[in-house]
Write an enzyme that holds these catalytic residues in place. Structure first.
Site, mmCIF file in Angstrom:
data_model
loop_
_atom_site.group_PDB
_atom_site.id
_atom_site.type_symbol
_atom_site.label_atom_id
_atom_site.label_comp_id
_atom_site.label_asym_id
_atom_site.label_seq_id
_atom_site.Cartn_x
_atom_site.Cartn_y
_atom_site.Cartn_z
ATOM 1 C CG ASP A 1 -2.330 0.560 0.781
ATOM 2 O OD1 ASP A 1 -2.343 1.711 0.292
ATOM 3 O OD2 ASP A 1 -3.352 -0.121 0.924
ATOM 4 C CG HIS B 1 -4.157 1.981 -2.542
ATOM 5 N ND1 HIS B 1 -4.267 2.625 -1.326
ATOM 6 C CD2 HIS B 1 -5.397 1.956 -3.057
ATOM 7 C CE1 HIS B 1 -5.545 2.966 -1.127
ATOM 8 N NE2 HIS B 1 -6.253 2.581 -2.163
ATOM 9 C CG ASP C 1 -8.125 -0.385 -3.899
ATOM 10 O OD1 ASP C 1 -7.095 -0.845 -4.445
ATOM 11 O OD2 ASP C 1 -8.159 -0.048 -2.706
ATOM 12 C CD GLU C 2 -9.861 3.778 -1.809
ATOM 13 O OE1 GLU C 2 -10.758 4.321 -1.153
ATOM 14 O OE2 GLU C 2 -8.851 3.275 -1.285
ATOM 15 C CD1 TRP D 1 -13.870 -2.073 -3.376
ATOM 16 C CD2 TRP D 1 -14.112 -0.694 -1.641
ATOM 17 N NE1 TRP D 1 -13.375 -0.845 -3.748
ATOM 18 C CE2 TRP D 1 -13.513 0.028 -2.695
ATOM 19 C CE3 TRP D 1 -14.349 -0.034 -0.429
ATOM 20 C CZ2 TRP D 1 -13.158 1.371 -2.593
ATOM 21 C CZ3 TRP D 1 -13.998 1.314 -0.327
ATOM 22 C CH2 TRP D 1 -13.417 1.994 -1.392
HETATM 23 C C1 ACM Z 1 -10.763 -0.518 -0.440
HETATM 24 O O1 ACM Z 1 -11.346 -0.432 0.653
HETATM 25 N N1 ACM Z 1 -10.088 0.513 -0.912
HETATM 26 C C2 ACM Z 1 -10.795 -1.720 -1.217
#
Ligand code: ACM
Length: 553
Positions: A182, A253, A319-320, A386
């Site tokens: 991360d 991330h 993600d993100e 999620w």
């Molecule tokens: C997440 O909670 N960013 C997968």
């Protein structure tokens, strides 16, 4: 009898026989049929330690025998992970649909012996051990019963990870999603890129609380698993029929990786050489550059990851991923033009699709967070849903496998009580009962789509969990309720018998006590678990409470 208060509740008949139970004593032997040696070894180690009894190997036939067998008939009726457990004074028969089924039956056997069977040494030498007479048929609802642990935000030393694998096994959970990278830390040794851990595993300080908090812990934090540590973790999990699914999060991330190797970042818009491993929370803007060099770098990382993790599924995050740097970067824009991509979402898909193909060529399957749906889902990819149920529904309806883990329901960093004195107020209030009433399969899914919900997972993000006690506090007891959701064939949420679960929890707390789990007690946090806000600050200055009740299905 209290020790019949099994969790997760068995699916099939649980016939409590009136007759005598089976006495486990120094003459008891384990007769392990072909393929059941692992379960026998586990029983000998774990029950042997708690009871002080040898539980040596023995031939079938004596009335002191615990018989372990793999049984095709059980596989046919209860599934490969199912088992049948028959106990009377003449012996114990444990028949599993596979070695895993026998192992899950062994977990039930430990619960039947009582909470003291969860200790690592006997409390008294004169203790009588009895398994109550019963006939149990059992098997899981879902094939994927997972917990995700984020070791990126706070590193959990190897011994703690092994302990969590034991806790998963005790609750018949069989997937450990290992969030290894991360913005705030890279936790797995990669031999060809040593700076990932030399640099990327360490940060100089840490935000205390949510990102809006004004407080810092000025102590450096970090750590990583060597490849031998990973091999040990994977083997330990395999002995417990747990699959370790590694996550290497791309293309977002990635600040820790970019801090270690600045050329991975968008060097035409930021001075990535000046970056450090992130010390606060949120979503870092520093994402991977869409270059061939970056693809080759991560192929190298994944080569080593595949050699360590036999799991079919490999999690690549997705993600993100903020698109700002790609929007500003002439190199990223040129890349998009060259590839004929319409927008930055498609550039994200291009990353994911590349590695989807790359994994498929190696006999593996990609799984990613539901953002991988944006810009087109890679064929064959599976989705961890999620941001709610919507991504999972869309994915299942288009024929992709789904692991349901909506943050509103099963993010265990969210607080479990709205009252004062909770350690850090993050997110929604999700009580033990809320988790018990979580339903992984939305009722609007047609059967064919519902069959794509291969399972469910509780996620433990660790921004506010600086050590194992805090992880325990957030995960327990809610992971116990989650295990019953994942394993047992519970009715629709409103019809679930929570009072019965709560009654069984009274015994289960004694099991958790014996295991040394630092759970949230039903009456509220113990004084040492409270973390009052320093003078002049409110709890809300440190945390991120979200008021209201999230929608259930
Ligand atoms: C997440 O909670 N960013 C997968």
């Amino acid at each position: 009898m209290a020790s019949m208060d099994l969790i997760p509740a068995p699916v099939g008949a649980k016939d409590l026989r009136a007759g005598d139970g089976f006495a486990v004593d120094e003459r008891t032997v384990i007769d392990a049929g072909p393929g059941t040696e692992g379960a026998a070894r586990w029983l000998r180690q774990v029950i042997g330690a708690a009871t002080g009894l040898p539980l040596g190997p023995g031939a079938d036939g004596s009335d002191r025998t615990v018989r372990l067998r793999i049984d095709a008939g059980v596989a046919d009726t209860l599934g490969p992970e199912g088992y049948r457990l028959d106990v009377d004074s003449a012996g114990i028969g444990l028949h599993g649909g596979s070695a895993a089924g026998v192992f899950w039956g062994a977990q039930t056997l430990r619960q039947l012996l009582g909470p003291e069977a969860f200790r690592r040494a006997p409390l008294r030498q004169d203790r009588q051990w009895t398994v109550p007479g019963c006939a149990i048929e059992d098997g899981p609802r879902f094939a994927w019963r997972g917990m995700m642990l984020d070791v990126g935000r706070h590193f959990m030393p190897k011994a703690g990870v092994l302990r969590y694998l034991d806790l998963l096994a005790a609750h018949k959970l069989n997937v450990f999603h290992f969030h290894l990278t991360d913005d705030q830390g890279w936790r797995i040794e990669i031999k060809r890129h040593p700076r990932l851990t030399e640099v990327g595993a360490w940060r100089s300080r840490t935000k205390w609380g949510h990102r809006a908090s004004p407080l810092w812990d000025e102590k450096p934090h970090g750590g990583f698993y060597t490849q031998d540590d990973i091999r040990e973790i994977v083997a330990y999990a395999a002995e417990r029929h747990i699959t370790v699914v590694p996550e290497i999060d791309i293309p977002g991330h990635s600040q820790a990786a970019i801090s270690a190797y600045p050329e991975l970042g968008n060097t035409d818009v930021v001075d990535t050489a000046a970056l450090t491993v992130w010390d606060t929370w949120g979503v870092s803007p520093h994402v991977l550059a869409p270059t061939e060099k970056v693809l080759r770098f991560y192929e190298g990382v994944l080569d080593e990851v595949l050699a360590l993790f036999p799991s079919t599924f490999i999690h690549l995050g997705g993600d993100e991923c903020p698109k700002d740097q790609w929007q500003k970067s002439p190199a990223a824009q040129a890349r998009m033009a060259e590839l004929g991509l319409a927008d930055e979402d498609e550039l994200q898909s291009w990353f994911i699709r590349h590695f989807d193909r790359w994994l498929a060529e190696r006999g593996r399957r990609l799984i990613g967070w539901d953002e991988i749906l944006e810009g087109g889902l890679a064929p064959g990819a599976a989705v961890s849903s999620w941001r709610g149920y919507a991504g999972g529904i869309a994915a299942a309806e288009s024929g992709h496998d789904v692991v349901m883990c909506p943050e509103q329901q099963v993010y265990l960093d969210h607080r479990q009580h709205g009252g004062e004195g909770e350690p850090m107020p993050i997110g929604y209030v999700r009580t033990l009962e809320d988790v018990y009433r979580f339903e992984p399969v939305p009722p609007q899914l047609a059967p064919e789509a519902a069959a794509h919900v291969i399972g469910t997972q509780a996620n433990v993000w660790t921004e506010v969990m600086e050590d194992q006690n805090r992880v325990d506090y957030q995960a327990f007891p809610r992971l116990v309720a989650f295990s019953e959701v994942a394993w047992s064939a519970l009715p629709a949420p409103a019809e679930r018998d929570y009072p019965d679960f709560d009654r069984r929890m009274a015994v289960h707390y004694a099991r958790l006590d014996a295991l040394g789990v630092h759970y949230r007690p039903p009456g509220g946090p113990l004084p040492a678990q409270r973390r009052p806000a320093p003078q002049g600050l409110t709890a809300a200055d440190l945390g991120r409470p979200i008021e209201g009740t999230p929608p259930n299905v």
